[in-house]
Design a protein around this motif. Structure first.
Motif, short mmCIF file in Angstrom:
data_model
loop_
_atom_site.label_atom_id
_atom_site.label_comp_id
_atom_site.label_asym_id
_atom_site.label_seq_id
_atom_site.Cartn_x
_atom_site.Cartn_y
_atom_site.Cartn_z
N THR A 103 0.86 -0.67 0.12
CA THR A 103 0.09 -0.07 0.44
C THR A 103 0.81 1.49 0.51
N LEU A 104 0.64 1.93 -1.33
CA LEU A 104 1.50 3.25 -0.91
C LEU A 104 0.15 3.98 -1.38
N SER A 105 -0.31 5.58 -0.32
CA SER A 105 -1.56 5.99 0.02
C SER A 105 -1.41 7.42 -0.32
N ILE A 106 -1.14 7.53 -1.19
CA ILE A 106 -1.01 8.60 -1.99
C ILE A 106 -1.69 9.67 -3.07
N GLY A 107 -2.16 10.40 -2.82
CA GLY A 107 -3.12 11.61 -3.68
C GLY A 107 -4.84 11.58 -2.95
N MET A 108 -4.90 12.79 -3.47
CA MET A 108 -6.03 13.41 -3.47
C MET A 108 -7.07 13.57 -4.15
N SER A 109 -7.63 14.45 -4.51
CA SER A 109 -8.65 15.09 -5.15
C SER A 109 -7.75 15.95 -5.81
N GLY A 110 -6.93 16.77 -5.42
CA GLY A 110 -6.31 17.77 -6.15
C GLY A 110 -5.20 17.18 -7.31
N ASP A 111 -4.56 16.32 -6.70
CA ASP A 111 -3.22 15.82 -7.03
C ASP A 111 -3.30 14.10 -7.32
N MET A 112 -4.72 13.66 -7.90
CA MET A 112 -5.47 11.71 -8.02
C MET A 112 -4.06 12.11 -8.94
N ALA A 113 -4.14 12.76 -10.18
CA ALA A 113 -3.32 12.39 -11.39
C ALA A 113 -2.04 11.78 -11.37
N ALA A 114 -1.30 12.88 -10.69
CA ALA A 114 0.03 12.82 -10.23
C ALA A 114 0.36 11.29 -9.88
N ALA A 115 -0.59 11.01 -8.49
CA ALA A 115 0.21 9.73 -7.31
C ALA A 115 -0.41 8.91 -8.17
N ILE A 116 -1.31 8.87 -8.34
CA ILE A 116 -1.33 7.36 -9.59
C ILE A 116 -0.51 7.38 -11.07
N ALA A 117 0.33 7.96 -11.32
CA ALA A 117 1.02 8.04 -11.83
C ALA A 117 2.45 8.01 -11.76
N SER A 118 2.39 8.47 -10.21
CA SER A 118 3.89 7.48 -9.31
C SER A 118 3.39 6.74 -8.67
N GLY A 119 2.10 5.51 -8.85
CA GLY A 119 2.03 4.04 -8.23
C GLY A 119 1.76 4.21 -7.62
N SER A 120 0.84 5.17 -6.88
CA SER A 120 0.11 4.68 -5.65
C SER A 120 -0.71 3.63 -5.26
N THR A 121 -0.99 3.63 -4.93
CA THR A 121 -2.69 2.66 -4.56
C THR A 121 -3.60 2.19 -3.59
#
Length: 230
Positions: free
Chosen positions: A196-214
């Protein structure tokens, strides 16, 4: 729109972002941040298939856990700062904790986790932007915290969490996330339970998913704006 319609929209957004960066569909799960929201909204989200809910405030989280105890497969994630005098309530009621950043808190959660419950799933919070106002350890402190958490019997390390400083572009946000993703992948190579990599909220979801967020944490887009007057 209703909570169910909002959920459908957010899930579709996640799916499109996964496809955009060639991620496996379903590799990013959604944590619905339900802090300050009424039970009826959580029940509506649950009826629409949502099972993971995030809470920031201890007493509110405990009260919701008790009131919705009939929803047997619900997962409660504590995503707020933890005070020592509130750790027992968290240990007794939560399924996950995202905000481990101190030895004292990690030890208390392990000691206070009831024997009849499975180990508490925990994430180590990393302050990847080095902001004085933010909780979390620095990346250079991560190895020591990992060793500590792994020695504690009643908590189970599942990965990392971060809330970075907002950037002006998606590219800049991805660059901020890069060292954290590298640390996460290194940790995965050491421990098969790390998922689990818990990163990304509404404002940065695209960057987080591109960065491996699970796991992305979304509140307002599902439940609407918070009512600060209540």
């Amino acid at each position: 729109m209703s909570v169910a319609e909002n959920l459908k929209h957010v899930r579709q957004q996640i799916l499109e972002l996964e496809q955009r960066v060639n991620r496996t569909s379903g590799s990013v799960c959604l944590l619905a941040v339900s802090k300050t929201k009424p039970l009826a909204d959580i029940e509506a989200a649950y009826a629409a298939g949502q099972r993971r809910f995030g809470e920031n405030y201890v007493q509110e989280a405990v009260d919701k856990n008790e009131s919705l105890s009939h929803l047997k497969d619900i997962e409660w994630h504590f995503i707020g700062p933890i005070q020592s005098n509130k750790s027992r309530q968290i240990a007794e009621t939560m399924t996950w904790v995202h905000t481990i950043d101190r030895e004292k808190i990690a030890r208390r959660l392990s000691e206070q986790r009831p024997a009849n419950l499975p180990p508490l799933n925990v994430l180590i919070q990393v302050n990847i932007s080095g902001e004085v106002s933010k909780s979390g350890i620095l990346l250079e402190q991560l190895d020591d915290m990992i060793l500590l958490v792994k020695q504690l019997p009643n908590i189970k390390l599942r990965g990392l969490m971060a809330i970075p400083a907002p950037q002006t572009s998606e590219t800049d946000q991805i660059q901020v996330y890069a060292p954290l993703y590298q640390a996460f992948k290194a940790l995965q190579q050491q421990d098969c339970d790390i998922d689990t990599l818990s990163i990304g909220m509404s404002g940065d979801m695209a960057a987080a998913i591109a960065s491996g967020s699970t796991m992305v944490r979304v509140g307002t887009a599902i439940f609407g704006a918070r009512d600060y007057t209540s």
